[in-house]
Design a protein around this motif. Sequence first.
Motif, PDB file in Angstrom:
ATOM      1  N   SER A  97     -14.793  -8.243  21.817  1.00 20.38           N
ATOM      2  CA  SER A  97     -13.684  -8.250  22.763  1.00 20.38           C
ATOM      3  C   SER A  97     -14.094  -7.543  24.058  1.00 20.38           C
ATOM      4  CB  SER A  97     -12.471  -7.580  22.129  1.00 20.38           C
ATOM      5  OG  SER A  97     -11.375  -7.633  22.989  1.00 20.38           O
ATOM      6  N   GLY A 100     -16.039  -9.621  26.296  1.00 16.75           N
ATOM      7  CA  GLY A 100     -15.348 -10.790  26.821  1.00 16.75           C
ATOM      8  C   GLY A 100     -15.595 -12.061  26.028  1.00 16.75           C
ATOM      9  N   LEU A 103     -10.791 -13.045  22.170  1.00  8.88           N
ATOM     10  CA  LEU A 103      -9.471 -12.763  22.718  1.00  8.88           C
ATOM     11  C   LEU A 103      -8.536 -12.406  21.576  1.00  8.88           C
ATOM     12  CD1 LEU A 103      -7.596 -12.840  25.220  1.00  8.88           C
ATOM     13  CD2 LEU A 103      -7.171 -15.247  24.663  1.00  8.88           C
ATOM     14  N   GLU A 105      -4.605 -11.960  20.574  1.00 12.79           N
ATOM     15  CA  GLU A 105      -3.240 -12.294  21.007  1.00 12.79           C
ATOM     16  C   GLU A 105      -2.286 -12.001  19.872  1.00 12.79           C
ATOM     17  OE1 GLU A 105      -3.566 -15.890  24.103  1.00 12.79           O
ATOM     18  OE2 GLU A 105      -4.128 -16.451  22.057  1.00 12.79           O
ATOM     19  N   THR A 115      -9.283 -15.460  18.775  1.00 11.65           N
ATOM     20  CA  THR A 115      -9.908 -16.714  19.206  1.00 11.65           C
ATOM     21  C   THR A 115     -11.087 -16.367  20.105  1.00 11.65           C
ATOM     22  OG1 THR A 115      -8.448 -16.866  21.128  1.00 11.65           O
ATOM     23  CG2 THR A 115      -7.749 -18.058  19.152  1.00 11.65           C
ATOM     24  N   LEU A 116     -11.922 -17.343  20.342  1.00 16.65           N
ATOM     25  CA  LEU A 116     -13.029 -17.163  21.276  1.00 16.65           C
ATOM     26  C   LEU A 116     -12.540 -17.411  22.694  1.00 16.65           C
ATOM     27  CD1 LEU A 116     -15.942 -19.046  19.437  1.00 16.65           C
ATOM     28  CD2 LEU A 116     -15.553 -16.569  19.561  1.00 16.65           C
ATOM     29  N   THR A 117     -13.064 -16.649  23.633  1.00 15.07           N
ATOM     30  CA  THR A 117     -12.811 -16.918  25.049  1.00 15.07           C
ATOM     31  C   THR A 117     -13.709 -18.088  25.462  1.00 15.07           C
ATOM     32  OG1 THR A 117     -14.579 -15.441  25.764  1.00 15.07           O
ATOM     33  CG2 THR A 117     -12.373 -14.461  25.491  1.00 15.07           C
ATOM     34  N   ARG A 118     -13.590 -18.523  26.686  1.00 10.60           N
ATOM     35  CA  ARG A 118     -14.481 -19.577  27.172  1.00 10.60           C
ATOM     36  C   ARG A 118     -15.942 -19.152  27.065  1.00 10.60           C
ATOM     37  NH1 ARG A 118     -11.849 -22.193  32.453  1.00 10.60           N
ATOM     38  NH2 ARG A 118     -10.051 -22.406  31.125  1.00 10.60           N
ATOM     39  N   LYS A 119     -16.195 -17.912  27.444  1.00 10.68           N
ATOM     40  CA  LYS A 119     -17.555 -17.359  27.347  1.00 10.68           C
ATOM     41  C   LYS A 119     -18.006 -17.312  25.877  1.00 10.68           C
ATOM     42  CE  LYS A 119     -20.011 -13.065  28.552  1.00 10.68           C
ATOM     43  NZ  LYS A 119     -19.832 -11.713  29.113  1.00 10.68           N
ATOM     44  N   GLY A 120     -17.094 -16.928  24.995  1.00  7.44           N
ATOM     45  CA  GLY A 120     -17.403 -16.888  23.566  1.00  7.44           C
ATOM     46  C   GLY A 120     -17.670 -18.275  23.004  1.00  7.44           C
TER      47      GLY A 120
END
Length: 170
Positions: A97, A100, A103, A105, A115-120
């Motif tokens: 986290s 980055g 995420l 929520e 969940t994964l971020t776009r970068k993840g």
Amino acid sequence: MKPTPSASPDPAPAERAGQPPSDQLPIHGLLSYRLSRVANAMSRSAALRYRREFDVSLGEWRTIALLGADAPLTLNKLARLAALDKAQMSRVVAKLSERGLVLRELGAGRTTQLTLTRKGAALYRGLIGAANERDQAFLVCLTEQERQVLDSALDKLGTLARALERAEER
């Protein structure tokens, strides 16, 4: 005075030396030990590659891979799937986290959905590609029939292992 004979005969020399009885396998012959050694060797080589190429630990890789495949997940579910305790998983998720990659929520009730971020997700695509390459590298030494037998054997062993685990918990 003569010593009194013992109730049981003197153990065989091999048993006295810590060797298992001749009808039992030593640890290096046990299926669970052999599987563990192979799995650990596979994991260590994976950890080295993923650290070098993607700057993630093995625990981070598994977390990213599980979220990439099945998100959203709660921390408890993710820990169960990764075979880590909740505290270990919490530390891994916190690091991801901070970087980055994951995420957090709020979900239903007091749950936190991960969940994964776009970068993840971008990192996941690279990692899963490398994991599939490694998988193929291992499978190449097996014939198609051996692969099918291995898949079937692993399914059966996994089912039995989970049943024995449940029985031991009682």
